[in-house]
Design a protein around this motif. Structure first.
Motif, PDB file in Angstrom:
ATOM      1  N   LEU A   1       0.979  -1.161   0.049  1.00  0.00           N
ATOM      2  CA  LEU A   1       0.097  -0.127  -0.192  1.00  0.00           C
ATOM      3  C   LEU A   1       0.898   1.055  -0.279  1.00  0.00           C
ATOM      4  O   LEU A   1       2.630   0.865   0.662  1.00  0.00           O
ATOM      5  N   ILE A   2       1.250   2.315  -0.831  1.00  0.00           N
ATOM      6  CA  ILE A   2       1.010   3.409  -0.808  1.00  0.00           C
ATOM      7  C   ILE A   2       0.875   4.432  -0.418  1.00  0.00           C
ATOM      8  O   ILE A   2      -0.725   4.563  -0.790  1.00  0.00           O
ATOM      9  N   ASP A   3       1.102   5.357   0.791  1.00  0.00           N
ATOM     10  CA  ASP A   3      -0.029   6.945   0.733  1.00  0.00           C
ATOM     11  C   ASP A   3       0.685   7.823   0.830  1.00  0.00           C
ATOM     12  O   ASP A   3       2.102   7.823   0.372  1.00  0.00           O
ATOM     13  N   GLU A   4       0.135   9.143   0.939  1.00  0.00           N
ATOM     14  CA  GLU A   4       0.663  10.170   0.705  1.00  0.00           C
ATOM     15  C   GLU A   4       2.114   9.960   0.848  1.00  0.00           C
ATOM     16  O   GLU A   4       3.147  10.364   0.306  1.00  0.00           O
TER      17      GLU A   4
ATOM     18  N   ASP B   1       8.538  10.023   0.206  1.00  0.00           N
ATOM     19  CA  ASP B   1       9.635   9.698   0.594  1.00  0.00           C
ATOM     20  C   ASP B   1      10.658   9.288  -1.190  1.00  0.00           C
ATOM     21  O   ASP B   1      11.802   9.164  -0.769  1.00  0.00           O
ATOM     22  N   ARG B   2       9.610   8.299  -1.842  1.00  0.00           N
ATOM     23  CA  ARG B   2       9.849   8.102  -3.120  1.00  0.00           C
ATOM     24  C   ARG B   2      10.955   9.075  -4.240  1.00  0.00           C
ATOM     25  O   ARG B   2      11.585   9.093  -4.632  1.00  0.00           O
TER      26      ARG B   2
ATOM     27  N   HIS C   1      11.148  16.641  -9.462  1.00  0.00           N
ATOM     28  CA  HIS C   1      10.529  16.251  -7.953  1.00  0.00           C
ATOM     29  C   HIS C   1       9.668  16.944  -7.240  1.00  0.00           C
ATOM     30  O   HIS C   1       8.897  16.227  -6.656  1.00  0.00           O
ATOM     31  N   ARG C   2       9.344  18.281  -7.050  1.00  0.00           N
ATOM     32  CA  ARG C   2       9.112  19.509  -5.926  1.00  0.00           C
ATOM     33  C   ARG C   2       8.066  19.170  -6.802  1.00  0.00           C
ATOM     34  O   ARG C   2       7.068  19.325  -5.582  1.00  0.00           O
ATOM     35  N   ARG C   3       7.780  19.539  -8.102  1.00  0.00           N
ATOM     36  CA  ARG C   3       6.449  19.634  -8.624  1.00  0.00           C
ATOM     37  C   ARG C   3       5.947  18.238  -7.860  1.00  0.00           C
ATOM     38  O   ARG C   3       4.405  18.324  -7.755  1.00  0.00           O
ATOM     39  N   ARG C   4       6.394  16.960  -8.246  1.00  0.00           N
ATOM     40  CA  ARG C   4       5.403  15.642  -8.364  1.00  0.00           C
ATOM     41  C   ARG C   4       4.931  15.504  -6.600  1.00  0.00           C
ATOM     42  O   ARG C   4       4.048  14.530  -6.274  1.00  0.00           O
ATOM     43  N   ALA C   5       6.083  16.002  -5.833  1.00  0.00           N
ATOM     44  CA  ALA C   5       5.812  16.158  -4.300  1.00  0.00           C
ATOM     45  C   ALA C   5       4.974  17.203  -3.684  1.00  0.00           C
ATOM     46  O   ALA C   5       4.003  16.690  -2.915  1.00  0.00           O
TER      47      ALA C   5
ATOM     48  N   SER D   1       2.054  17.794  -5.636  1.00  0.00           N
ATOM     49  CA  SER D   1       0.828  17.218  -6.049  1.00  0.00           C
ATOM     50  C   SER D   1       0.372  15.677  -5.801  1.00  0.00           C
ATOM     51  O   SER D   1      -0.089  15.099  -6.278  1.00  0.00           O
ATOM     52  N   ALA D   2       1.863  15.267  -5.018  1.00  0.00           N
ATOM     53  CA  ALA D   2       1.440  13.765  -4.283  1.00  0.00           C
ATOM     54  C   ALA D   2       0.208  13.265  -4.072  1.00  0.00           C
ATOM     55  O   ALA D   2      -0.451  12.128  -4.758  1.00  0.00           O
ATOM     56  N   ALA D   3      -0.795  13.942  -3.488  1.00  0.00           N
ATOM     57  CA  ALA D   3      -2.335  13.124  -3.410  1.00  0.00           C
ATOM     58  C   ALA D   3      -3.306  13.362  -4.126  1.00  0.00           C
ATOM     59  O   ALA D   3      -3.936  11.819  -4.368  1.00  0.00           O
ATOM     60  N   ALA D   4      -2.833  14.331  -5.249  1.00  0.00           N
ATOM     61  CA  ALA D   4      -3.517  14.382  -6.263  1.00  0.00           C
ATOM     62  C   ALA D   4      -3.485  12.968  -6.827  1.00  0.00           C
ATOM     63  O   ALA D   4      -4.042  12.343  -7.748  1.00  0.00           O
ATOM     64  N   ILE D   5      -1.904  12.872  -7.549  1.00  0.00           N
ATOM     65  CA  ILE D   5      -1.715  11.831  -8.650  1.00  0.00           C
ATOM     66  C   ILE D   5      -2.198  10.317  -7.667  1.00  0.00           C
ATOM     67  O   ILE D   5      -2.831   9.401  -8.431  1.00  0.00           O
ATOM     68  N   LEU D   6      -1.638  10.120  -6.172  1.00  0.00           N
ATOM     69  CA  LEU D   6      -2.778   8.937  -5.351  1.00  0.00           C
ATOM     70  C   LEU D   6      -3.908   8.382  -5.090  1.00  0.00           C
ATOM     71  O   LEU D   6      -3.875   7.324  -5.841  1.00  0.00           O
ATOM     72  N   ARG D   7      -4.765   9.833  -5.962  1.00  0.00           N
ATOM     73  CA  ARG D   7      -6.337   9.720  -6.303  1.00  0.00           C
ATOM     74  C   ARG D   7      -6.133   8.581  -7.501  1.00  0.00           C
ATOM     75  O   ARG D   7      -7.000   8.351  -8.158  1.00  0.00           O
ATOM     76  N   GLN D   8      -5.338   9.845  -8.731  1.00  0.00           N
ATOM     77  CA  GLN D   8      -5.433   8.810  -9.862  1.00  0.00           C
ATOM     78  C   GLN D   8      -4.829   7.189 -10.303  1.00  0.00           C
ATOM     79  O   GLN D   8      -5.451   6.782 -10.492  1.00  0.00           O
ATOM     80  N   LEU D   9      -4.137   7.177  -9.654  1.00  0.00           N
ATOM     81  CA  LEU D   9      -3.618   6.034  -9.678  1.00  0.00           C
ATOM     82  C   LEU D   9      -4.612   4.910  -8.867  1.00  0.00           C
ATOM     83  O   LEU D   9      -4.655   3.487  -9.296  1.00  0.00           O
TER      84      LEU D   9
END
Length: 207
Positions: free
Chosen positions: A71-74, A79-80, A183-187, A189-197
């Motif tokens: 499982l992966i959370d925000e 961290d990745r 990488h800053r840009r994706r960090a 947006s991490a919550a939105a990326i996870l919702r999409q995933l």
């Protein structure tokens, strides 16, 4: 031994392809017996393949828990991204390139594949081969998130064009702020990326 080797390698690659394509959802339990039946294999090489994927961070296991997709959370996704950025920053600081023999950078494929190709090339600039190996592992662990990014972030192609151009020129100085910004840009947006995933069905292949 010779017969077992190719079988174990084939099973590992097949299982890895399943994981990277999103066949199994996060948290899903992986039953070696069921997988062995699907792959026309015995259970032993399937268990070996799952243990290899555990070492690569694509599968998790615990005492009495069996194998399952992490499982992966925000915070974990952030961290990745942060770890990937750190590895690339080290590789860029230590970069030793020979412009006369610089390799061609693969431009084809979806954005996740293209990103993996570019970052692995940067990792190979380091004289320490462990940097490229670490980036290759992170490419796999971030593949699903990178596919999901396309539904969240705009102009990924333009962003990658800039990185590809600097990579093609072997310009480590220009790449350092680009990679940090990527990488800053994706960090952020991490919550939105996870919702999409978690909304996506099967992911496209990595080939």
């Amino acid at each position: 031994m010779n017969a077992a080797g190719p079988t174990a390698e084939r099973i590992h690659e097949a299982l890895k392809a399943y994981v990277l394509r999103g066949i199994f959802r996060p948290g899903a339990r992986l039953d070696p017996a069921v997988l062995a039946d699907q792959l026309n294999s015995s259970v032993t090489p399937v268990r070996a393949g799952l243990n290899m994927l555990t070492g690569e961070g694509l599968v998790e296991t615990g005492t009495g828990e069996g194998f399952h997709i992490p499982l992966i959370d925000e915070p974990a996704l952030k961290d990745r991204y942060a770890w990937n950025a750190e590895i690339l920053a080290i590789a860029l600081r230590k970069a030793r390139m020979q412009p006369a023999s610089r390799p061609e950078v693969e431009e084809a494929g979806n954005s996740a594949v293209r990103t993996a190709t570019l970052f692995l090339e940067i990792g190979r600039w380091s004289p320490n081969h462990e940097h490229a190996r670490a980036i290759a592992l992170m490419n796999d662990r971030l593949h699903a998130a990178r596919v999901a990014e396309t539904g969240v972030l705009g102009d990924i192609d333009g962003e990658l064009d800039e990185i590809a151009d600097a990579t093609g020129r072997c310009d480590a100085t220009a790449l350092r702020p680009m990679v940090a910004r990527y990488h800053r840009r994706r960090a952020r947006s991490a919550a939105a990326i996870l919702r999409q995933l978690y909304r996506m069905d099967e992911l496209p292949p990595v080939e």
